[in-house]
Design an enzyme around this catalytic site. Structure first.
Site, mmCIF file in Angstrom:
data_model
loop_
_atom_site.group_PDB
_atom_site.id
_atom_site.type_symbol
_atom_site.label_atom_id
_atom_site.label_comp_id
_atom_site.label_asym_id
_atom_site.label_seq_id
_atom_site.Cartn_x
_atom_site.Cartn_y
_atom_site.Cartn_z
ATOM 1 N N PRO A 101 0.917 -1.184 -0.023
ATOM 2 C CA PRO A 101 0.015 0.014 -0.097
ATOM 3 C C PRO A 101 0.507 1.039 0.198
ATOM 4 C CG PRO A 101 -0.546 -1.356 1.866
ATOM 5 C CD PRO A 101 0.707 -2.421 1.021
ATOM 6 N N GLU A 109 -0.266 -8.649 8.950
ATOM 7 C CA GLU A 109 0.102 -6.695 8.121
ATOM 8 C C GLU A 109 1.115 -5.854 8.316
ATOM 9 O OE1 GLU A 109 -1.150 -3.160 10.622
ATOM 10 O OE2 GLU A 109 -2.289 -4.932 10.687
ATOM 11 N N ARG A 142 -1.763 -7.155 -21.470
ATOM 12 C CA ARG A 142 -2.830 -6.887 -22.296
ATOM 13 C C ARG A 142 -2.303 -6.355 -23.828
ATOM 14 N NH1 ARG A 142 -5.596 -3.211 -23.010
ATOM 15 N NH2 ARG A 142 -7.624 -3.954 -23.474
ATOM 16 N N ASP A 162 -7.056 2.766 -25.658
ATOM 17 C CA ASP A 162 -7.622 2.899 -24.511
ATOM 18 C C ASP A 162 -7.403 3.979 -23.658
ATOM 19 O OD1 ASP A 162 -8.417 -0.265 -24.707
ATOM 20 O OD2 ASP A 162 -6.267 -0.456 -24.094
#
Length: 246
Positions: free
Chosen positions: A89, A116, A153, A168
């Site tokens: 994160p 954690e 992709r 895209d």
């Protein structure tokens, strides 16, 4: 491209990696994917891979030894290590530019955390720390799946239409313009006349204008410092004038 994944839950990858585009890419040998359970490399007699943090605190941390040894085994099979990506994160937020960067590599290894967090020494193994977004998931597996999908992709021959990826959203720096297919009139909702005109120049101008409009209305932050052609700058100025007048 060789893709390795280090995870405590390898079964999570069975479906996503063997269906749709990624499954076809594996079948056509565009990519090879191996998932390693780093619990298999623990030297702990109870098969533990986590422990309490020194100094106290909530939760458990992944220990360095199983991850170090699992990665060493992967790199022994594939000596060119490429990029080693820690799902975290606190990492750089993943976006289309990161996917494009990853797609240039011959080997990617994703380390999926759980519990954690990580023992800090695990970070010494990696080239990239990447986050899927500003939220916390139970583990890194889902994030790795998304990053792999977005990256694979972009590889040559993976998409059926070679022009699909460059068009895209985010690839051009703009959100994608509206698109339509048959029928031309569905329940009174009609395809814009310009798309039926056969005039490719007008179609291109319409698509650029619509992409700018959609981006301006939904993600104006994307337009900051985005290099635009003279035509695009004028279209954007017109949009801003219309917004001010409205």
């Amino acid at each position: 491209m060789q893709i390795d994944i280090l995870s405590l839950f390898p079964d999570m990858f069975e479906g996503p990696l063997h269906a749709s585009m990624i499954g076809n890419a594996i079948e056509n040998e565009r990519i090879n994917v191996d998932v390693t359970n780093f619990r298999d490399y623990t030297t702990d007699k109870h098969n533990h891979v986590d422990d309490y943090p020194y100094g106290g605190g909530a939760g458990m941390l992944l220990q360095p030894q199983p991850v170090f040894d699992a990665l060493a085994a992967v790199q022994e099979k594939h000596p060119a290590p490429g990029r080693v990506i820690l799902l975290d994160p606190a990492g750089v937020q993943f976006n289309q530019r990161v996917a494009e960067d990853f797609a240039k590599e011959e080997h990617l290894t994703f380390i999926c955390g759980h519990y954690e967090g990580y023992d800090e020494r695990i970070r010494s193994l990696v080239t990239d720390e990447v986050s899927l977004g500003d939220y916390v998931l139970t583990g890194g597996e889902l994030g790795a799946m998304v990053m792999i999908d977005a990256t694979v992709r972009l590889l040559p021959g993976v998409l059926g239409n070679a022009e699909s990826a460059p068009g895209d959203s985010f690839s051009s720096g703009l959100l994608e313009y509206p698109q339509y297919t048959r029928p031309a009139d569905f329940r009174g909702m009609k395809v814009p006349d310009v798309l039926l005109s056969g005039d490719h120049g007008k179609v291109d101008d319409w698509r650029l204008a619509q992409a700018l409009k959609r981006t301006y209305e939904r993600r104006p932050d994307m337009l900051e410092n985005l290099p635009l052609s003279g035509k695009a700058r004028q279209m954007l100025a017109d949009l801003q004038d219309e917004s001010t007048e409205g």
